[in-house]
Enzyme design. Sequence first.
Site, PDB file in Angstrom:
ATOM      1  N   TYR A  22       0.604  -5.694  12.917  1.00 10.02           N
ATOM      2  CA  TYR A  22      -0.495  -4.977  12.260  1.00 10.02           C
ATOM      3  C   TYR A  22      -1.509  -4.488  13.290  1.00 10.02           C
ATOM      4  O   TYR A  22      -1.918  -5.231  14.194  1.00 10.02           O
ATOM      5  CB  TYR A  22      -1.172  -5.892  11.242  1.00 10.02           C
ATOM      6  CG  TYR A  22      -2.116  -5.165  10.326  1.00 10.02           C
ATOM      7  CD1 TYR A  22      -1.692  -4.061   9.597  1.00 10.02           C
ATOM      8  CD2 TYR A  22      -3.435  -5.582  10.174  1.00 10.02           C
ATOM      9  CE1 TYR A  22      -2.541  -3.392   8.744  1.00 10.02           C
ATOM     10  CE2 TYR A  22      -4.295  -4.923   9.315  1.00 10.02           C
ATOM     11  CZ  TYR A  22      -3.847  -3.827   8.608  1.00 10.02           C
ATOM     12  OH  TYR A  22      -4.700  -3.163   7.771  1.00 10.02           O
ATOM     13  N   ASP A  42      -5.828  -7.949   6.018  1.00 12.99           N
ATOM     14  CA  ASP A  42      -7.208  -7.846   6.500  1.00 12.99           C
ATOM     15  C   ASP A  42      -8.135  -7.680   5.291  1.00 12.99           C
ATOM     16  O   ASP A  42      -7.704  -7.767   4.142  1.00 12.99           O
ATOM     17  CB  ASP A  42      -7.379  -6.682   7.484  1.00 12.99           C
ATOM     18  CG  ASP A  42      -7.024  -5.329   6.882  1.00 12.99           C
ATOM     19  OD1 ASP A  42      -6.679  -5.273   5.693  1.00 12.99           O
ATOM     20  OD2 ASP A  42      -7.092  -4.311   7.605  1.00 12.99           O
ATOM     21  N   GLU A  84      -9.656  -5.024   4.038  1.00 14.38           N
ATOM     22  CA  GLU A  84      -9.318  -3.894   3.163  1.00 14.38           C
ATOM     23  C   GLU A  84      -8.080  -4.208   2.328  1.00 14.38           C
ATOM     24  O   GLU A  84      -8.008  -3.843   1.150  1.00 14.38           O
ATOM     25  CB  GLU A  84      -9.090  -2.631   4.003  1.00 14.38           C
ATOM     26  CG  GLU A  84     -10.346  -2.076   4.648  1.00 14.38           C
ATOM     27  CD  GLU A  84     -11.402  -1.653   3.641  1.00 14.38           C
ATOM     28  OE1 GLU A  84     -11.052  -0.969   2.665  1.00 14.38           O
ATOM     29  OE2 GLU A  84     -12.572  -2.018   3.828  1.00 14.38           O
ATOM     30  N   ARG A 144      -4.681  -3.268  12.997  1.00 12.56           N
ATOM     31  CA  ARG A 144      -6.142  -3.398  12.847  1.00 12.56           C
ATOM     32  C   ARG A 144      -6.519  -4.857  13.078  1.00 12.56           C
ATOM     33  O   ARG A 144      -6.402  -5.690  12.188  1.00 12.56           O
ATOM     34  CB  ARG A 144      -6.586  -2.914  11.463  1.00 12.56           C
ATOM     35  CG  ARG A 144      -6.437  -1.409  11.288  1.00 12.56           C
ATOM     36  CD  ARG A 144      -6.984  -0.909   9.960  1.00 12.56           C
ATOM     37  NE  ARG A 144      -6.862   0.544   9.864  1.00 12.56           N
ATOM     38  CZ  ARG A 144      -5.784   1.173   9.407  1.00 12.56           C
ATOM     39  NH1 ARG A 144      -4.745   0.474   8.991  1.00 12.56           N
ATOM     40  NH2 ARG A 144      -5.740   2.493   9.355  1.00 12.56           N
ATOM     41  N   ASP A 168      -2.096  -5.314   3.042  1.00 11.33           N
ATOM     42  CA  ASP A 168      -2.327  -5.619   4.463  1.00 11.33           C
ATOM     43  C   ASP A 168      -3.138  -6.901   4.666  1.00 11.33           C
ATOM     44  O   ASP A 168      -3.987  -7.255   3.837  1.00 11.33           O
ATOM     45  CB  ASP A 168      -3.050  -4.445   5.136  1.00 11.33           C
ATOM     46  CG  ASP A 168      -2.119  -3.265   5.366  1.00 11.33           C
ATOM     47  OD1 ASP A 168      -0.896  -3.474   5.352  1.00 11.33           O
ATOM     48  OD2 ASP A 168      -2.613  -2.136   5.544  1.00 11.33           O
ATOM     49  N   HIS A 216      -6.068 -12.670  13.240  1.00 11.35           N
ATOM     50  CA  HIS A 216      -4.774 -12.013  13.370  1.00 11.35           C
ATOM     51  C   HIS A 216      -4.350 -11.943  14.825  1.00 11.35           C
ATOM     52  O   HIS A 216      -5.152 -12.041  15.743  1.00 11.35           O
ATOM     53  CB  HIS A 216      -4.834 -10.597  12.794  1.00 11.35           C
ATOM     54  CG  HIS A 216      -5.408 -10.539  11.413  1.00 11.35           C
ATOM     55  ND1 HIS A 216      -4.890 -11.258  10.380  1.00 11.35           N
ATOM     56  CD2 HIS A 216      -6.469  -9.854  10.916  1.00 11.35           C
ATOM     57  CE1 HIS A 216      -5.598 -11.024   9.285  1.00 11.35           C
ATOM     58  NE2 HIS A 216      -6.561 -10.179   9.593  1.00 11.35           N
ATOM     59  N   GLU A 255       0.799  -1.230   0.000  1.00  2.97           N
ATOM     60  CA  GLU A 255       0.000   0.000   0.000  1.00  2.97           C
ATOM     61  C   GLU A 255       0.829   1.275   0.000  1.00  2.97           C
ATOM     62  O   GLU A 255       0.559   2.202  -0.746  1.00  2.97           O
ATOM     63  CB  GLU A 255      -0.940   0.062   1.225  1.00  2.97           C
ATOM     64  CG  GLU A 255      -2.078  -0.895   1.194  1.00  2.97           C
ATOM     65  CD  GLU A 255      -1.749  -2.149   1.964  1.00  2.97           C
ATOM     66  OE1 GLU A 255      -2.674  -2.828   2.378  1.00  2.97           O
ATOM     67  OE2 GLU A 255      -0.554  -2.438   2.157  1.00  2.97           O
TER      68      GLU A 255
END
Length: 891
Positions: free
Chosen positions: A303, A82, A84, A305, A80, A350, A7
């Site tokens: 990470y 997740d 998103e 989130r 990432d 996670h 990203e």
Amino acid sequence: MDVVIVESPAKAKTINKYLGKGYKVLASYGHVRDLPSKDGSVRPDEDFAMAWDVDAKSQKRLNEIAAAVKGADRLILATDPDREGEAISWHVLEVLNKKKVLNDVEVQRVVFNAITKKSVTEAMQNPRGLDRELIDAYLARRALDYLVGFTLSPVLWRKLPGSRSAGRVQSVALRLICDRELEIDAFKSQEYWTVETDMKTATGEPFVARLVALDGKKLGKFDIPNEKTASEIVSRIKASRFSVSSVESKPARRNPNPPFTTSTLQQEASRKLGFSASRTMQVAQRLYEGVEIDGETTGLITYMRTDGVQIAAEAVAQARTVINNEFGEAYLPDSPRLYTSKAKNAQEAHEAIRPTDLARLPKHAAAHLDEDQRRLYELIWNRTVASQMESVQLERTTIEMEADDAPIGLRATGSVIVFDGFLRLYQEGRDEPDDTEEGNRLPKVARGDRLGLDKVRPEQHFTEPPPRFTEATLVKRMEELGIGRPSTYASTLQTLRDRDYVRMDQKRFVPQDKGRLVTAFLENFFSRYVEYDFTAELEEKLDKVSAGELDWKDLLREFWKDFTGNVAEATELRITEVLDRLNEVLGPHVFPDRGDGSDPRNCPSCDNGRLSLKVGRFGAFVGCSNYPECKFTRQLTAGAEGEEASGDRVLGTDPETGAEISLKTGRFGPYVERAPLSEGEKPKRSGLPAKTAASDVDLDMALRLLTLPREVGIHPETGKKITAGLGRFGPFILHDGTYANLKDPEELFDIGVNRAVAVLAEKVARAEERAGKVLKELGDHPETGKPVQIREGKYGPYIKHGSTNATLPKNVVPEDVTLEEALPLIAEKEAKGGKKKAAEKKPAEKKTAAKKTTAKKPAAKKATAKKPAAKKAAPKKAATKKASKATEMAD
């Protein structure tokens, strides 16, 4: 060559170092596509087809990615770990497929939970395909949020002018804040008393006891209702002698909290560091992407989130080593601690948030971090290590006492920490004060021991309303209810502030009238969609989509069928019906009891009109039923002294001129005005800065605003003045035709020349960057003296002179162009611009000319009125009028 997509550019730079030759790491800069902010981006009638849009910046990056992929062996999507991140990878792949650049390129997806060399290299050895279920869950959420926002918001705008927007999670979070305010408004304080005594043992050791029983009955909270009853009890206690009736000591243990999830990190950072949820996530992002240590960029935390609370086995082992080395064997439990989440709808795919290397103590990392990063890293490190430490060992003691000759019971409680365990390192903060007596030390006494009585203290108390939500308590409540997801909390709360639905008072959310109106409207006409249970159930269904247990389009079909029916019903409502309902629901808030028995809806201006909610172009207000005879208006809630909040309020007089200073409301909102000192002089006026409430404006603020625009000083390079002012788009500084925005309105009053020059330079630099690279300097224009340049533009090279951009012919080589050749192209472009402006003014000029001719020759008008030809001319005149009106609106 293998192409890797991540990203952020910072992440790309770090990972490129880890992978070395044979890899090219590129950044997508977040999402590369989104749904356009217009109707029709999601089409339910076409089985929820979605139209994605790519902006110019993303298009440029996608072109770079496509060019790199053309000659690549592999495309590795490493966004990432997740939902998103999965969606970004899917978007990139979709675009590349449309560009037909993949051909025989192998596509792989890799995920890593930390940006460390070990994590990245291990991920590269274990690729997988795209997770279709996660992508479907993303599509379902994005479609739902779009459909709710773009379907519900227009209904709000039509039925409740002044409202900004509604959202699937945003509206429910707003309801939580408004419901809490209703509880506070409805709260009635109740008096109660407690009685404490200062006791001492036979050896003189003091301790505190509380009255808990009287006349054979255990006392409840409100059993001592007033001072008279408390005084009678005090007299009885003073007349009695006490002894110990029982002593009970029990061992107890307190276990540490699990490592941080996204929401608990936001909560604790709010309590201990004073960070907002947005600030916490921004700082955590920088820690995750890494800082340079010993010449290598390394991610410091995993990470950020996540709602999982477990950590990897190697991290647990590392934590146990740190505990043994730093605190000693006594602080190390016999076995590792394992945690499971209690949060509703938790996804534990996670790890919890933890340092990537627990051996990197906060004191070692501090030299590489700024202050915010240091404090947040220390908080995460402490919490992670403490989660694997030994429990706190307590001894809880209760001493019961009785009067010898009266049925009076006293009690003393306390807890003694026998072993501090994890408290040696970390203790979780509390949102509200805790009145537990933990920590009180009690003397050693035995049953039958005689006790002395020193003082008896009666204390008056009043029950308090529930506290308003802080960011920490609101996030906690949303998580408990299963509303939203960790990654959305920060943006949801920020949206409520940006829409002026709430304001912050001592770091607590207070609903604005606009927010109360929206919530009342939704609760009464879209009740299902702001219900806590409904929102939580929808989240559960979305989780089933991500688990592959529910088709995402089935979910959308079920939702859309009921939702559109509800919207259709609301669309048929007349505004009067809406206002009648809101008048009833918000009556106690908008028209509070005055306390004198008078009717709170009675108009204070005409004395016989009745006040009620009205709606105008700029939103809802309170008006009189006798309008237009009575023009009394005010905002929904009256000022502290019952002033008219319509803005017509005298603030005081100017100490220098004696002129009256007033707050008024005009077509574009409230403004301050200084009355003219002489006839014919115009009044001095100034608007209010954005997010400044009219009720907050006082004389001092008005006088400061009326000094604008103010001269900051002389620019040291040009010798021209710099001014600071407040405009339509906020605070700004102006120098030689160049405007530069200021972030904080307060800067208008204290910004100096040095700061102003720096801000202007940044603005010019940004403009230069947008204008493109300078390919050739041609010299100064002979008439204006301004430079003429050949620049590199989005659509090819062009000539720039001031605000004029002239396109170069395609067959011309930019480096060969001379000033003499450029001047005619500039003149041609400027001439075209002048003709366009003249054409825009032409209809209005015709209309003016027609009016003048008619005014001068009334007789001719009368004569031609008899002819049929004149009647045919009438529509033409109307058309001209219509065209003129359209031109005015376009301007």
